[in-house]
Design a protein around this motif. Structure first.
Motif, PDB file in Angstrom:
ATOM      1  N   SER A  93       0.811  -1.219   0.000  1.00 44.51           N
ATOM      2  CA  SER A  93       0.000   0.000   0.000  1.00 44.51           C
ATOM      3  C   SER A  93       0.844   1.268   0.000  1.00 44.51           C
ATOM      4  O   SER A  93       0.312   2.377  -0.088  1.00 44.51           O
ATOM      5  CB  SER A  93      -0.930   0.010   1.219  1.00 44.51           C
ATOM      6  N   THR A  94       2.168   1.112   0.094  1.00 40.11           N
ATOM      7  CA  THR A  94       3.050   2.277   0.094  1.00 40.11           C
ATOM      8  C   THR A  94       2.830   3.105  -1.159  1.00 40.11           C
ATOM      9  O   THR A  94       2.859   2.578  -2.283  1.00 40.11           O
ATOM     10  CB  THR A  94       4.527   1.847   0.151  1.00 40.11           C
ATOM     11  N   LEU A  95       2.628   4.409  -0.993  1.00 39.87           N
ATOM     12  CA  LEU A  95       2.408   5.280  -2.142  1.00 39.87           C
ATOM     13  C   LEU A  95       3.749   5.659  -2.756  1.00 39.87           C
ATOM     14  O   LEU A  95       4.628   6.181  -2.078  1.00 39.87           O
ATOM     15  CB  LEU A  95       1.647   6.536  -1.728  1.00 39.87           C
ATOM     16  N   ARG A 129       0.667   9.243   4.918  1.00 39.31           N
ATOM     17  CA  ARG A 129       1.685   9.850   5.767  1.00 39.31           C
ATOM     18  C   ARG A 129       2.950  10.200   5.013  1.00 39.31           C
ATOM     19  O   ARG A 129       3.726  11.055   5.427  1.00 39.31           O
ATOM     20  CB  ARG A 129       2.020   8.908   6.922  1.00 39.31           C
ATOM     21  N   SER A 130       3.202   9.488   3.918  1.00 40.45           N
ATOM     22  CA  SER A 130       4.441   9.747   3.193  1.00 40.45           C
ATOM     23  C   SER A 130       4.309   9.363   1.727  1.00 40.45           C
ATOM     24  O   SER A 130       3.394   8.639   1.330  1.00 40.45           O
ATOM     25  CB  SER A 130       5.595   8.962   3.821  1.00 40.45           C
ATOM     26  N   LEU A 131       5.247   9.845   0.954  1.00 41.89           N
ATOM     27  CA  LEU A 131       5.344   9.528  -0.466  1.00 41.89           C
ATOM     28  C   LEU A 131       6.768   9.038  -0.690  1.00 41.89           C
ATOM     29  O   LEU A 131       7.731   9.718  -0.326  1.00 41.89           O
ATOM     30  CB  LEU A 131       5.060  10.776  -1.303  1.00 41.89           C
ATOM     31  N   GLU A 132       6.912   7.834  -1.247  1.00 40.60           N
ATOM     32  CA  GLU A 132       8.237   7.253  -1.408  1.00 40.60           C
ATOM     33  C   GLU A 132       8.600   7.085  -2.890  1.00 40.60           C
ATOM     34  O   GLU A 132       7.727   7.087  -3.764  1.00 40.60           O
ATOM     35  CB  GLU A 132       8.315   5.903  -0.681  1.00 40.60           C
ATOM     36  N   TYR A 158      12.901  15.111  -0.621  1.00 42.13           N
ATOM     37  CA  TYR A 158      12.922  13.696  -0.246  1.00 42.13           C
ATOM     38  C   TYR A 158      14.203  13.381   0.516  1.00 42.13           C
ATOM     39  O   TYR A 158      15.254  13.986   0.265  1.00 42.13           O
ATOM     40  CB  TYR A 158      12.831  12.806  -1.487  1.00 42.13           C
ATOM     41  N   ARG A 159      14.114  12.423   1.439  1.00 43.66           N
ATOM     42  CA  ARG A 159      15.272  11.999   2.215  1.00 43.66           C
ATOM     43  C   ARG A 159      15.393  10.481   2.141  1.00 43.66           C
ATOM     44  O   ARG A 159      14.384   9.776   2.071  1.00 43.66           O
ATOM     45  CB  ARG A 159      15.120  12.439   3.680  1.00 43.66           C
ATOM     46  N   LEU A 170      13.766   6.679  -1.221  1.00 41.91           N
ATOM     47  CA  LEU A 170      13.648   7.937  -0.517  1.00 41.91           C
ATOM     48  C   LEU A 170      12.208   8.183  -0.096  1.00 41.91           C
ATOM     49  O   LEU A 170      11.280   7.602  -0.673  1.00 41.91           O
ATOM     50  CB  LEU A 170      14.146   9.106  -1.383  1.00 41.91           C
ATOM     51  N   ARG A 171      12.032   9.050   0.893  1.00 40.99           N
ATOM     52  CA  ARG A 171      10.697   9.334   1.403  1.00 40.99           C
ATOM     53  C   ARG A 171      10.511  10.823   1.681  1.00 40.99           C
ATOM     54  O   ARG A 171      11.425  11.502   2.139  1.00 40.99           O
ATOM     55  CB  ARG A 171      10.463   8.552   2.701  1.00 40.99           C
TER      56      ARG A 171
END
Length: 218
Positions: A93-95, A129-132, A158-159, A170-171
């Motif tokens: 499900s990670t965006l 919560r985040s975009l990777e 991004y980090r 990166l996120r």
């Protein structure tokens, strides 16, 4: 006139850039089961599937009515190519930000930054919560044009989340950027106003041979 439209199956032919039409992220690695259909058909079906399950997977930028670039965003479960990268996320499900491509006449004029900002803005609408994103370092061999460079991503905020010599993940932590939604809207307008012509691995190498534009219309 400037325009930034949601990506729908009927505008797949407007995807431009160094590798368009490109199905790099939508297909499995070379030694997997390939898709013999035309890239435009593969992309159209992918956009329709992602839209039905999650939402429009990106934006297309236009300058005076002409396609100028695009950005792709989708949950990891809809990105088969991630399986070829050693830093692919374990959560389907990670965006994921997949790519941000700009046509040559607009390269280096701020349009890619606009597309990256629009991706973050759209991600917020999904309350994630985040975009990777999987990026490429200079050591990456035969890097595909659709894999963004790490330095470009870091300049965009991004980090590194999971490091790797060639393909780190990166996120962008959207929870820490409390005002990102408003800032992104303002930044899109400012950046576009400066663009000339615009008005107010596991065993498999991730590379492959498959070849798959501001009014904010949502």
């Amino acid at each position: 006139m400037r325009d930034l439209r949601v990506l729908t199956p009927d505008v797949v032919d407007d995807l431009v850039g160094s590798c368009a039409p490109c199905t790099f992220w939508q297909t499995v690695p070379r030694n997997g089961h390939g898709d013999v259909r035309a890239p435009e058909e593969v992309l159209g079906d992918w956009v329709e599937t992602v839209t039905s399950d999650w939402g429009a997977p990106g934006r297309v930028a236009y300058v005076d009515g002409r396609p100028a670039g695009y950005v792709l965003v989708a949950p990891a479960r809809h990105v088969p190519r991630l399986a070829a990268f050693p830093t692919a996320p374990g959560d389907p499900s990670t965006l994921m930000l997949l790519t941000a491509v700009v046509a040559q006449p607009y390269a280096g004029k701020g349009l890619r930054k606009v597309l990256l900002q629009s991706a973050a803005k759209d991600a917020l609408k999904h309350h994630v919560r985040s975009l990777e994103v999987v990026g490429a370092r200079p050591l990456a061999v035969s890097k595909h044009p659709c894999v963004l460079d790490v330095d470009v991503l870091e300049k965009a905020g991004y980090r590194v989340e999971r490091d790797h010599p060639t393909y780190p993940r990166l996120r962008m932590d959207l929870r820490r950027v409390v005002t990102l939604r408003d800032e992104a809207v303002a930044a899109v307008g400012r950046a576009l106003s400066r663009v000339p012509g615009l008005r107010p691995v596991p065993e498999t190498h991730p590379n492959g041979s498959s070849h798959a534009q501001v009014t904010d219309r949502t």
